[in-house]
Design a protein around this motif. Structure first.
Motif, PDB file in Angstrom:
ATOM      1  N   HIS A   1       0.955  -1.158   0.080  1.00  0.00           N
ATOM      2  CA  HIS A   1       0.121   0.092   0.141  1.00  0.00           C
ATOM      3  C   HIS A   1       1.035   1.402   0.097  1.00  0.00           C
ATOM      4  CE1 HIS A   1      -3.296  -2.715   1.028  1.00  0.00           C
ATOM      5  NE2 HIS A   1      -2.461  -3.296   2.104  1.00  0.00           N
ATOM      6  N   GLY A   2       1.383   1.749  -1.165  1.00  0.00           N
ATOM      7  CA  GLY A   2       2.089   2.771  -1.348  1.00  0.00           C
ATOM      8  C   GLY A   2       3.628   2.104  -0.790  1.00  0.00           C
ATOM      9  N   ARG A   3       4.330   2.574   0.102  1.00  0.00           N
ATOM     10  CA  ARG A   3       5.651   1.991   0.264  1.00  0.00           C
ATOM     11  C   ARG A   3       5.205   1.162   1.903  1.00  0.00           C
ATOM     12  NH1 ARG A   3       9.729   3.515  -2.707  1.00  0.00           N
ATOM     13  NH2 ARG A   3      11.337   2.667  -1.054  1.00  0.00           N
ATOM     14  N   GLN A   4       4.022   0.888   2.018  1.00  0.00           N
ATOM     15  CA  GLN A   4       3.773   0.183   3.375  1.00  0.00           C
ATOM     16  C   GLN A   4       3.472  -1.453   3.010  1.00  0.00           C
ATOM     17  OE1 GLN A   4       0.670   2.261   5.399  1.00  0.00           O
ATOM     18  NE2 GLN A   4       2.370   3.126   6.808  1.00  0.00           N
ATOM     19  N   VAL A   5       4.144  -2.122   3.654  1.00  0.00           N
ATOM     20  CA  VAL A   5       3.918  -3.481   3.326  1.00  0.00           C
ATOM     21  C   VAL A   5       2.820  -4.332   4.152  1.00  0.00           C
ATOM     22  CG1 VAL A   5       4.938  -5.953   3.681  1.00  0.00           C
ATOM     23  CG2 VAL A   5       6.245  -4.121   2.650  1.00  0.00           C
ATOM     24  N   GLU A   6       2.296  -5.032   3.699  1.00  0.00           N
ATOM     25  CA  GLU A   6       1.104  -5.838   4.395  1.00  0.00           C
ATOM     26  C   GLU A   6       1.623  -7.267   4.303  1.00  0.00           C
ATOM     27  OE1 GLU A   6      -3.737  -6.454   4.973  1.00  0.00           O
ATOM     28  OE2 GLU A   6      -2.970  -5.423   3.562  1.00  0.00           O
TER      29      GLU A   6
ATOM     30  N   ARG B   1       8.999  -7.050   6.835  1.00  0.00           N
ATOM     31  CA  ARG B   1       9.192  -5.788   7.627  1.00  0.00           C
ATOM     32  C   ARG B   1      10.564  -5.291   7.263  1.00  0.00           C
ATOM     33  NH1 ARG B   1       4.835  -6.038   7.393  1.00  0.00           N
ATOM     34  NH2 ARG B   1       3.121  -6.391   8.969  1.00  0.00           N
ATOM     35  N   LEU B   2      11.425  -5.954   7.100  1.00  0.00           N
ATOM     36  CA  LEU B   2      12.750  -5.735   6.812  1.00  0.00           C
ATOM     37  C   LEU B   2      13.019  -4.921   5.571  1.00  0.00           C
ATOM     38  CD1 LEU B   2      15.888  -5.611   7.472  1.00  0.00           C
ATOM     39  CD2 LEU B   2      16.002  -7.995   6.271  1.00  0.00           C
ATOM     40  N   GLN B   3      12.348  -5.567   4.503  1.00  0.00           N
ATOM     41  CA  GLN B   3      12.228  -5.066   3.268  1.00  0.00           C
ATOM     42  C   GLN B   3      11.541  -3.495   3.212  1.00  0.00           C
ATOM     43  OE1 GLN B   3      11.786  -7.679  -0.323  1.00  0.00           O
ATOM     44  NE2 GLN B   3      11.108  -9.173   1.434  1.00  0.00           N
ATOM     45  N   GLU B   4      10.300  -3.350   4.101  1.00  0.00           N
ATOM     46  CA  GLU B   4       9.569  -2.190   4.221  1.00  0.00           C
ATOM     47  C   GLU B   4      10.395  -1.294   5.010  1.00  0.00           C
ATOM     48  OE1 GLU B   4       5.499  -0.700   5.848  1.00  0.00           O
ATOM     49  OE2 GLU B   4       6.577  -1.993   7.260  1.00  0.00           O
ATOM     50  N   ARG B   5      11.386  -1.420   5.915  1.00  0.00           N
ATOM     51  CA  ARG B   5      12.124  -0.412   6.599  1.00  0.00           C
ATOM     52  C   ARG B   5      13.409  -0.089   5.767  1.00  0.00           C
ATOM     53  NH1 ARG B   5      16.561  -1.392   9.798  1.00  0.00           N
ATOM     54  NH2 ARG B   5      16.142  -3.578  10.144  1.00  0.00           N
TER      55      ARG B   5
ATOM     56  N   GLU C   1      14.310  -1.967   0.092  1.00  0.00           N
ATOM     57  CA  GLU C   1      14.727  -2.594  -0.794  1.00  0.00           C
ATOM     58  C   GLU C   1      14.533  -4.084  -0.563  1.00  0.00           C
ATOM     59  OE1 GLU C   1      19.320  -3.839   0.267  1.00  0.00           O
ATOM     60  OE2 GLU C   1      19.141  -1.743  -0.295  1.00  0.00           O
ATOM     61  N   GLY C   2      14.776  -5.125  -1.354  1.00  0.00           N
ATOM     62  CA  GLY C   2      14.740  -6.329  -1.385  1.00  0.00           C
ATOM     63  C   GLY C   2      13.977  -7.013  -2.416  1.00  0.00           C
ATOM     64  N   PRO C   3      14.027  -8.214  -2.861  1.00  0.00           N
ATOM     65  CA  PRO C   3      13.492  -8.784  -4.005  1.00  0.00           C
ATOM     66  C   PRO C   3      11.924  -8.671  -4.117  1.00  0.00           C
ATOM     67  CG  PRO C   3      14.346 -10.295  -2.541  1.00  0.00           C
ATOM     68  CD  PRO C   3      14.890  -9.088  -2.245  1.00  0.00           C
ATOM     69  N   CYS C   4      11.509  -8.978  -3.080  1.00  0.00           N
ATOM     70  CA  CYS C   4       9.834  -8.898  -3.011  1.00  0.00           C
ATOM     71  C   CYS C   4       9.272  -7.630  -3.060  1.00  0.00           C
ATOM     72  CB  CYS C   4       9.203  -9.444  -1.690  1.00  0.00           C
ATOM     73  SG  CYS C   4       9.873 -11.118  -1.200  1.00  0.00           S
ATOM     74  N   PHE C   5       9.847  -6.579  -2.407  1.00  0.00           N
ATOM     75  CA  PHE C   5       9.660  -5.158  -2.237  1.00  0.00           C
ATOM     76  C   PHE C   5       9.823  -4.736  -3.543  1.00  0.00           C
ATOM     77  CE2 PHE C   5      10.152  -0.718  -1.459  1.00  0.00           C
ATOM     78  CZ  PHE C   5       9.185  -0.555  -0.616  1.00  0.00           C
TER      79      PHE C   5
ATOM     80  N   LEU D   1      -2.388  -8.581  -7.731  1.00  0.00           N
ATOM     81  CA  LEU D   1      -3.126  -8.928  -6.360  1.00  0.00           C
ATOM     82  C   LEU D   1      -2.263  -8.909  -5.536  1.00  0.00           C
ATOM     83  CD1 LEU D   1      -5.307 -12.152  -7.936  1.00  0.00           C
ATOM     84  CD2 LEU D   1      -6.118  -9.701  -7.080  1.00  0.00           C
ATOM     85  N   GLY D   2      -0.677  -9.045  -5.616  1.00  0.00           N
ATOM     86  CA  GLY D   2       0.260  -9.045  -4.679  1.00  0.00           C
ATOM     87  C   GLY D   2       1.440 -10.084  -4.952  1.00  0.00           C
ATOM     88  N   ALA D   3       2.024 -10.772  -4.052  1.00  0.00           N
ATOM     89  CA  ALA D   3       3.105 -11.694  -4.741  1.00  0.00           C
ATOM     90  C   ALA D   3       3.341 -12.606  -3.278  1.00  0.00           C
ATOM     91  CB  ALA D   3       4.423 -10.841  -4.570  1.00  0.00           C
ATOM     92  N   LEU D   4       3.103 -14.054  -3.830  1.00  0.00           N
ATOM     93  CA  LEU D   4       3.391 -15.124  -3.109  1.00  0.00           C
ATOM     94  C   LEU D   4       5.060 -15.599  -2.987  1.00  0.00           C
ATOM     95  CD1 LEU D   4       2.188 -17.650  -1.702  1.00  0.00           C
ATOM     96  CD2 LEU D   4       2.527 -18.672  -3.809  1.00  0.00           C
ATOM     97  N   ASN D   5       5.361 -15.475  -1.687  1.00  0.00           N
ATOM     98  CA  ASN D   5       6.738 -15.468  -1.499  1.00  0.00           C
ATOM     99  C   ASN D   5       7.227 -16.803  -0.729  1.00  0.00           C
ATOM    100  OD1 ASN D   5       7.559 -12.851  -2.743  1.00  0.00           O
ATOM    101  ND2 ASN D   5       6.772 -11.807  -1.078  1.00  0.00           N
ATOM    102  N   LEU D   6       8.264 -17.396  -1.069  1.00  0.00           N
ATOM    103  CA  LEU D   6       8.650 -18.753  -0.510  1.00  0.00           C
ATOM    104  C   LEU D   6      10.034 -18.538  -0.067  1.00  0.00           C
ATOM    105  CD1 LEU D   6       6.131 -19.341  -2.370  1.00  0.00           C
ATOM    106  CD2 LEU D   6       7.220 -21.395  -3.028  1.00  0.00           C
ATOM    107  N   TYR D   7      10.235 -19.231   1.017  1.00  0.00           N
ATOM    108  CA  TYR D   7      11.313 -18.909   1.840  1.00  0.00           C
ATOM    109  C   TYR D   7      12.014 -20.637   2.145  1.00  0.00           C
ATOM    110  CZ  TYR D   7      10.391 -14.072   2.655  1.00  0.00           C
ATOM    111  OH  TYR D   7       9.845 -12.978   2.369  1.00  0.00           O
ATOM    112  N   SER D   8      13.497 -20.477   2.065  1.00  0.00           N
ATOM    113  CA  SER D   8      13.828 -21.834   2.641  1.00  0.00           C
ATOM    114  C   SER D   8      15.246 -21.383   3.641  1.00  0.00           C
ATOM    115  CB  SER D   8      14.652 -22.566   1.423  1.00  0.00           C
ATOM    116  OG  SER D   8      15.333 -23.776   2.013  1.00  0.00           O
ATOM    117  N   HIS D   9      15.481 -21.973   4.498  1.00  0.00           N
ATOM    118  CA  HIS D   9      16.624 -21.817   5.480  1.00  0.00           C
ATOM    119  C   HIS D   9      17.918 -22.067   4.870  1.00  0.00           C
ATOM    120  CE1 HIS D   9      13.748 -21.021   8.589  1.00  0.00           C
ATOM    121  NE2 HIS D   9      13.274 -22.047   8.656  1.00  0.00           N
ATOM    122  N   LYS D  10      18.020 -22.898   3.728  1.00  0.00           N
ATOM    123  CA  LYS D  10      19.055 -23.499   3.120  1.00  0.00           C
ATOM    124  C   LYS D  10      19.457 -22.855   1.786  1.00  0.00           C
ATOM    125  CE  LYS D  10      18.294 -28.294   4.858  1.00  0.00           C
ATOM    126  NZ  LYS D  10      18.109 -29.389   4.542  1.00  0.00           N
TER     127      LYS D  10
END
Length: 229
Positions: free
Chosen positions: A50-55, A69-73, A76-80, A131-140
């Motif tokens: 929403h603008g530059r605010q992340v939900e 939240r890190l990308q919002e703060r 920068e970042g891939p999802c953002f 509509l937004g972005a579906l983001n997937l994460y792995s620890h490895k």
């Protein structure tokens, strides 16, 4: 990978998504399906800007919220970047976050500290809307490959349709509920003050404008209190 099994799982998941009874339930099922169906996926969630605010919607793990939240703060970042600039790819895959310090000098090391090793993202879109972005994460690092990306893309394609359908249904239900409560409020005003239908609606509309209150809330007040304060 057994693609026949994957196809059967995707078909079952698609039916399951369309069977959910709310937008939130649909989104939660999308995120859960990502963890279940995409090899290497430890956590998933949907990011909306929403603008530059992340939900963050339907996160399966605190890691998803922390990354958003890190990308919002940092801004920068891939999802953002993909969602905000509109210049990113509809699909991105970061095999190893340690190799991305040159692209996101602030985000990459801090995301690693959160426990992010690799990421994938898929913009959820239909012909009519993003509509937004579906983001997937792995620890490895190196958890996602081309097969993972294809499975994620298939999931995201089904998810976008289900998300759009659920939101449209919710909007229609909201519109019908609003219409009902306004009609009930008009009936109360017409009966108590001997107004015509047009006059009763004009009373609601003027009160809404003069007090900067949504028309539905004005109507709800009339229904609950029997009139306007």
């Amino acid at each position: 990978m057994d693609w026949r099994r994957v196809a059967e799982q995707m078909a079952s998941m698609a039916r399951d998504l369309l069977a959910q009874d709310s937008v939130s339930a649909t989104l939660e099922r999308i995120s859960a399906s990502a963890v279940d169906l995409v090899e290497g996926c430890d956590a998933a969630g949907i990011l909306v800007l929403h603008g530059r605010q992340v939900e963050t919607l339907a996160p399966t793990d605190q890691l998803v919220i922390d990354s958003d939240r890190l990308q919002e703060r940092l801004g920068e970042g891939p999802c953002f970047d993909a969602a905000y600039t509109g210049q990113g790819e509809r699909v991105f895959r970061i095999a190893d976050l340690t190799a991305e310090h040159h692209r996101w000098a602030a985000f990459a090391p801090q995301a690693q500290a959160l426990g992010v090793g690799s990421m994938m993202g898929f913009l959820l879109f239909t012909e009519d809307e993003d509509l937004g972005a579906l983001n997937l994460y792995s620890h490895k690092p190196g958890a996602f490959n081309e097969v993972s990306e294809l499975a994620g893309w298939l999931l995201a394609s089904h998810a976008a349709v289900a998300f759009s359908s659920a939101r449209t249904h919710a909007q229609m239900e909201h519109a019908l509920a609003t219409r009902h409560v306004i009609g009930e409020a008009m009936g109360i005003l017409m009966s108590r003050h001997h107004l015509t239908e047009e006059q009763a609606f004009d009373v609601l509309r003027r009160y809404s404008q003069e007090n900067n209150v949504k028309l539905r809330e004005v109507a709800r007040q009339v229904c609950e209190l029997g009139g306007l304060s």
